[in-house]
Design an enzyme around this catalytic site. Structure first.
Site, mmCIF file in Angstrom:
data_model
loop_
_atom_site.group_PDB
_atom_site.id
_atom_site.type_symbol
_atom_site.label_atom_id
_atom_site.label_comp_id
_atom_site.label_asym_id
_atom_site.label_seq_id
_atom_site.Cartn_x
_atom_site.Cartn_y
_atom_site.Cartn_z
ATOM 1 N N SER A 117 3.511 34.861 42.986
ATOM 2 C CA SER A 117 4.936 35.167 43.082
ATOM 3 C C SER A 117 5.660 34.925 41.770
ATOM 4 O O SER A 117 5.271 34.049 40.967
ATOM 5 C CB SER A 117 5.542 34.258 44.161
ATOM 6 O OG SER A 117 6.939 34.290 44.102
ATOM 7 N N CYS A 119 8.150 33.348 41.717
ATOM 8 C CA CYS A 119 8.697 31.980 41.874
ATOM 9 C C CYS A 119 7.926 30.949 41.057
ATOM 10 O O CYS A 119 8.307 29.779 41.044
ATOM 11 C CB CYS A 119 8.706 31.582 43.346
ATOM 12 S SG CYS A 119 9.904 32.494 44.309
ATOM 13 N N TYR A 148 7.416 26.064 46.930
ATOM 14 C CA TYR A 148 6.717 27.343 47.175
ATOM 15 C C TYR A 148 6.117 27.854 45.864
ATOM 16 O O TYR A 148 4.961 28.272 45.811
ATOM 17 C CB TYR A 148 7.721 28.339 47.752
ATOM 18 C CG TYR A 148 7.240 29.764 47.833
ATOM 19 C CD1 TYR A 148 6.394 30.192 48.846
ATOM 20 C CD2 TYR A 148 7.663 30.710 46.887
ATOM 21 C CE1 TYR A 148 5.959 31.519 48.912
ATOM 22 C CE2 TYR A 148 7.241 32.021 46.944
ATOM 23 C CZ TYR A 148 6.389 32.425 47.958
ATOM 24 O OH TYR A 148 5.964 33.729 48.021
ATOM 25 N N GLU A 190 14.107 36.563 56.499
ATOM 26 C CA GLU A 190 14.405 37.798 55.780
ATOM 27 C C GLU A 190 14.935 37.490 54.377
ATOM 28 O O GLU A 190 15.528 36.462 54.131
ATOM 29 C CB GLU A 190 15.413 38.656 56.554
ATOM 30 C CG GLU A 190 16.796 38.065 56.736
ATOM 31 C CD GLU A 190 16.893 37.147 57.945
ATOM 32 O OE1 GLU A 190 15.854 36.675 58.422
ATOM 33 O OE2 GLU A 190 18.026 36.869 58.384
ATOM 34 N N ALA A 192 16.998 39.002 50.693
ATOM 35 C CA ALA A 192 18.321 39.576 50.441
ATOM 36 C C ALA A 192 18.442 41.061 50.823
ATOM 37 O O ALA A 192 19.407 41.423 51.527
ATOM 38 C CB ALA A 192 18.711 39.367 48.985
HETATM 39 P P1 NAD Z 1 4.740 37.590 55.552
HETATM 40 O O1 NAD Z 1 5.269 36.255 55.959
HETATM 41 O O2 NAD Z 1 5.283 38.784 56.231
HETATM 42 O O3 NAD Z 1 3.159 37.609 55.683
HETATM 43 C C1 NAD Z 1 2.373 36.456 55.638
HETATM 44 C C2 NAD Z 1 1.494 36.466 56.866
HETATM 45 O O4 NAD Z 1 0.643 35.317 56.813
HETATM 46 C C3 NAD Z 1 2.298 36.364 58.178
HETATM 47 O O5 NAD Z 1 2.003 37.450 59.032
HETATM 48 C C4 NAD Z 1 1.828 35.052 58.785
HETATM 49 O O6 NAD Z 1 1.724 35.080 60.214
HETATM 50 C C5 NAD Z 1 0.459 34.895 58.137
HETATM 51 N N1 NAD Z 1 0.037 33.508 58.181
HETATM 52 C C6 NAD Z 1 0.765 32.413 57.831
HETATM 53 N N2 NAD Z 1 0.066 31.306 58.075
HETATM 54 C C7 NAD Z 1 -1.133 31.704 58.583
HETATM 55 C C8 NAD Z 1 -2.273 31.005 59.046
HETATM 56 N N3 NAD Z 1 -2.317 29.668 59.022
HETATM 57 N N4 NAD Z 1 -3.321 31.723 59.516
HETATM 58 C C9 NAD Z 1 -3.276 33.086 59.560
HETATM 59 N N5 NAD Z 1 -2.219 33.796 59.133
HETATM 60 C C10 NAD Z 1 -1.155 33.114 58.655
HETATM 61 O O7 NAD Z 1 4.966 37.682 53.957
HETATM 62 P P2 NAD Z 1 4.841 38.923 52.983
HETATM 63 O O8 NAD Z 1 6.204 39.234 52.500
HETATM 64 O O9 NAD Z 1 4.031 39.991 53.598
HETATM 65 O O10 NAD Z 1 4.047 38.271 51.777
HETATM 66 C C11 NAD Z 1 2.631 38.372 51.654
HETATM 67 C C12 NAD Z 1 2.174 37.504 50.493
HETATM 68 O O11 NAD Z 1 2.819 37.911 49.281
HETATM 69 C C13 NAD Z 1 2.500 36.018 50.683
HETATM 70 O O12 NAD Z 1 1.450 35.249 50.170
HETATM 71 C C14 NAD Z 1 3.729 35.844 49.834
HETATM 72 O O13 NAD Z 1 3.875 34.514 49.381
HETATM 73 C C15 NAD Z 1 3.462 36.800 48.689
HETATM 74 N N6 NAD Z 1 4.704 37.229 48.047
HETATM 75 C C16 NAD Z 1 5.569 38.012 48.730
HETATM 76 C C17 NAD Z 1 6.755 38.383 48.127
HETATM 77 C C18 NAD Z 1 7.760 39.244 48.841
HETATM 78 O O14 NAD Z 1 8.786 39.545 48.243
HETATM 79 N N7 NAD Z 1 7.524 39.654 50.084
HETATM 80 C C19 NAD Z 1 7.062 37.940 46.825
HETATM 81 C C20 NAD Z 1 6.153 37.138 46.175
HETATM 82 C C21 NAD Z 1 4.960 36.800 46.782
#
Ligand code: NAD
Length: 323
Positions: A117, A119, A148, A190, A192
Site C-alpha cells: 500500500s 500507506c 496498517y 468504505e 472516500a
Molecule cells: P477487502 O477488505 O475488500 O479484501 C480483503 C479480503 O480479505 C476480505 O474479503 C476479507 O474477508 C479477507 N480476509 C480478511 N481476513 C481474512 C482471513 N483471516 N482469512 C481469509 N480471508 C480474510 O480489501 P481490498 O480493497 O480488496 O484490498 C485487497 C488488498 O489490497 C488488501 O491487502 C489491501 O490492504 C490492499 N490494498 C488495497 C487498497 C485499496 O485502495 N483498496 C490500497 C492499498 C492496498
C-alpha cells in the site's frame, strides 16, 4: 493456468477472480466470506481463515502457477486511522502473510503477488498537499503514519526475504486508493470515493453533505479495472517491485466531491466536520512502473467515478429503507 486468489471474496480479489475466469484460467479463491455483491465465478471457493496455518496448508495443496495475496484486515480512514483496530490489523494481516509465504515455499509455489500500500510512505513526505513525495525509493527511512502501513512494510520485507532466501518469484505492488463498483460503500470500511458517492446519491439537490476535515487534503484514486491491469502485468513481468500501482491525477477531497456532484447532476454544499484524515497529501509516482512495465492508467478519474457512482446510486435506491 491454475491460479489461487487469497482474499478472493474481497473487493479487488473478487474483481480479479472475474478477470482471470474471463482469461480462461482455473481459479481457486479463499476468503472468510463470499463476495458480497455478485456470485463468484471461481471454480473452487473455500471459506476459511488464513490466520490458521493448517487451513493455509490445506488450500495450497497443489501446484499453482500464480498466487495472488489480497487477504488483509482492511478499511478506509474510519477503520485504519482511528487507532482502535491497530492490534487486529497487525496481528491478523501479519499472521496471514506469515502463513501464506511459508506454505507457498513448502509447496514449491514459485510466483506470488503481494498487495502492499501507499500507506507505507513516510508521513514527513506527505505534509504538503501540493507536493507529496511517493517515489518508491522514498520509503526509507521508514515512518508510515499508521500501523496498517507498518504491517504492509514488514510484509513487503517478508516477501522479499522469501524471494532472496528461497528462490521464489515475488511481485509487490503498492496500491494507491483503489475504488470501483462492488466495493464497501456503507459498512464502515468504505473509502472516500464510495463514501462520497453514497452521500451525494442520498442528498437532495442543494443539500449539504459531511466531509471529514477541510477537504483540502489531496489523494489520487485508481479504478479497480486499471488496478487489475497493472497487477497482472507486474505479475507476468520480470520486475519484482515494490512498485506503485496508482493514478497521478491528484485531486483534493473537495474536488472529488465536485466531480461526483457533477456526475449526479446535483448541487451539494460541503459541511466540513472533524474526522480521521491520514496524511495531508498523497499521489502516486508512476515513473518507475512506466519505465519497467510501460504501464500507466488509461482513463481519467471521472470515467471510473461515473461507473462507480451509477452502481452506488443503485445500491442506495435498493436499500433506501435501511439507510
Ligand atoms: P477487502 O477488505 O475488500 O479484501 C480483503 C479480503 O480479505 C476480505 O474479503 C476479507 O474477508 C479477507 N480476509 C480478511 N481476513 C481474512 C482471513 N483471516 N482469512 C481469509 N480471508 C480474510 O480489501 P481490498 O480493497 O480488496 O484490498 C485487497 C488488498 O489490497 C488488501 O491487502 C489491501 O490492504 C490492499 N490494498 C488495497 C487498497 C485499496 O485502495 N483498496 C490500497 C492499498 C492496498
Amino acid at each position: 493456468m491454475k491460479i489461487l486468489v487469497l482474499g478472493g471474496g474481497g473487493f479487488i480479489g473478487s474483481h480479479l477472480v472475474e478477470r482471470l475466469k474471463q482469461e480462461g484460467h482455473w481459479v481457486r479463491a479463499v476468503d472468510l466470506k463470499y463476495p458480497r455483491y455478485a456470485e463468484t465465478p471461481a471454480d473452487d471457493f473455500v471459506i476459511g481463515d488464513l490466520r490458521d496455518p493448517a487451513l493455509v496448508r490445506s488450500v495450497i495443496d497443489t501446484r499453482f502457477d500464480e498466487v495472488y495475496q489480497f487477504a488483509a484486515d482492511m478499511g478506509g480512514a474510519g477503520f485504519v486511522f482511528t487507532g482502535e483496530n491497530d492490534a487486529a490489523i497487525m496481528h491478523n494481516s501479519g499472521a496471514i502473510n506469515l502463513n501464506v509465504l511459508d506454505a507457498c515455499w513448502r509447496r514449491n509455489i514459485k510466483r506470488i503477488f503481494y498487495s502492499s500500500s501507499a500507506c507505507i510512505y513516510p508521513q514527513e513526505n506527505q505534509t504538503d498537499p501540493d507536493n507529496p513525495v511517493c517515489s518508491e525509493d522514498s520509503a526509507y527511512p521508514a515512518h508510515p503514519d499508521s500501523d496498517y502501513g507498518w504491517e504492509k512494510l514488514f510484509s513487503e520485507r517478508l516477501y522479499l526475504a522469501y524471494g532472496r532466501n528461497h528462490g521464489m518469484d515475488v511481485r509487490i505492488a503498492r496500491y494507491h486508493n483503489i475504488f470501483g463498483e462492488k466495493g464497501s460503500w456503507h459498512d464502515g470500511r468504505e473509502k472516500a470515493p464510495a463514501a462520497i458517492c453514497r452521500k451525494v446519491a442520498m442528498a437532495a439537490d442543494g443539500d449539504a453533505i459531511d466531509i471529514w476535515g477541510d477537504g483540502r487534503q489531496t489523494r489520487s484514486f485508481l479504478h479497480v479495472s486499471e488496478c487489475l491491469e497493472g497487477t497482472i502485468r507486474l505479475m507476468r513481468s520480470d520486475f519484482i517491485g515494490p512498485v506503485n500501482v496508482g493514478s497521478q491525477e491528484m485531486v483534493s477531497i473537495n474536488q472529488l466531491v465536485d466531480v461526483v456532484a457533477a456526475i449526479a447532476g446535483k448541487t451539494v454544499r460541503k459541511n466540513h466536520i472533524p474526522g480521521p484524515l491520514g496524511v495531508r497529501g498523497r499521489n502516486s509516482d508512476n515513473r518507475l512502473i512506466a519505465e519497467k512495465l510501460g504501464w500507466a492508467p488509461s482513463q481519467p478519474l471521472r470515467a471510473g467515478l461515473e461507473v462507480t457512482y451509477g452502481w452506488i446510486e443503485r445500491q442506495v435506491r435498493a436499500n433506501a429503507r435501511d439507510l
